[in-house]
Design an enzyme around this catalytic site. Structure first.
Site, short mmCIF file in Angstrom:
data_model
loop_
_atom_site.label_atom_id
_atom_site.label_comp_id
_atom_site.label_asym_id
_atom_site.label_seq_id
_atom_site.Cartn_x
_atom_site.Cartn_y
_atom_site.Cartn_z
N ASP A 39 12.44 70.78 29.32
CA ASP A 39 11.00 71.01 29.25
C ASP A 39 10.71 72.11 28.23
OD1 ASP A 39 8.34 71.76 29.72
OD2 ASP A 39 8.50 71.45 31.88
N TRP A 51 10.09 60.40 15.02
CA TRP A 51 9.87 61.49 14.07
C TRP A 51 11.20 62.09 13.64
CZ3 TRP A 51 5.07 65.08 14.26
CH2 TRP A 51 3.91 64.31 14.12
N ASP A 54 13.14 67.08 24.37
CA ASP A 54 12.28 66.23 25.19
C ASP A 54 12.77 66.26 26.63
OD1 ASP A 54 10.15 63.83 24.35
OD2 ASP A 54 11.04 63.60 26.33
N ASP A 103 4.72 65.72 18.53
CA ASP A 103 3.96 64.48 18.69
C ASP A 103 3.88 64.11 20.18
OD1 ASP A 103 2.52 62.31 17.50
OD2 ASP A 103 4.23 61.02 17.85
N LYS A 146 0.12 66.94 17.47
CA LYS A 146 -0.85 65.93 17.88
C LYS A 146 -1.70 66.50 19.01
CE LYS A 146 0.56 62.40 20.38
NZ LYS A 146 1.21 61.11 20.64
N GLY A 163 12.36 59.32 19.38
CA GLY A 163 13.12 59.77 18.22
C GLY A 163 12.61 59.29 16.88
#
Length: 193
Positions: A85, A53, A69, A108, A148, A51
């Site tokens: 998912d 971000w 998540d 990320d 990312k 958490g």
């Protein structure tokens, strides 16, 4: 917690300032350099646990923020979360029902690492491709995407796929990234829709 982590100045700074991880500084740096987030943006954060971000996003926008998540995310005031998912069509549908189309998708996320560099890099690229598909499904035209990834043999393919969907795409390594890491961020602006 290993001694590497306890000696990590960025990690210690994050804990001291109340952030859940060092990754907070990566998003802060990206925002300062690229101004991807506007004050009224609705935002989805993929791979949002723990958490960090989300904590930063809450300070950057007055819009709605949804964190998704596989793992549960401890509550953050003003943040909505969805456990599931990102590749699951049901989760994608739920996200769209909750927020509609959004201005920004950030990701990320990283797969669980096996220690085999080429295998891990390929899995990270596959996750990036799934995140791109998700983003293209929920972004408004003109929206932004920050993700990312890891440099390696398959990275140019992911970069090209993102370049095909956005008018302006740059890569960037943050100062908070550990030395020797192949981690890199792709900052994609102005979704073609």
């Amino acid at each position: 917690m290993g001694s590497q982590w306890s000696r990590d100045k960025v990690y210690l700074r994050a804990k001291h300032e109340g952030f859940r991880s060092r990754a907070s500084y990566k998003l802060i740096e990206i925002q300062e350099k690229f101004a991807v987030i506007r004050r009224d943006d609705n935002i989805i954060d993929l791979g949002a646990a723990p958490g960090s971000w989300l904590q930063v996003l809450r300070t950057l926008t007055d819009g709605r923020v949804l964190g998704i998540d596989l793992n549960p995310i401890a509550d953050i005031e003003g943040i909505e979360t969805l456990e599931g998912d990102l590749t699951d069509p049901v989760v994608q549908k739920q996200a769209k029902e909750m927020l509609g189309t959004v201005c920004i998708v950030v990701c990320d996320a990283a797969p669980k690492l096996s220690g085999h560099k080429s295998y891990d890099q390929a899995r990270a690229i596959a996750l990036g491709e799934e995140a791109l598909l998700f983003a293209c499904n929920v972004l408004k035209p003109g929206g932004n995407f920050v993700i990312k990834s890891f440099q390696g043999a398959d990275f140019p393919e992911l970069l090209a796929a993102i370049q095909g969907q956005f008018y302006a795409v740059k890569t960037y390594s943050t100062k908070a990234t550990r030395k020797g890491s192949t981690e890199i961020y792709i900052i994609a602006k102005n979704f073609k829709g």
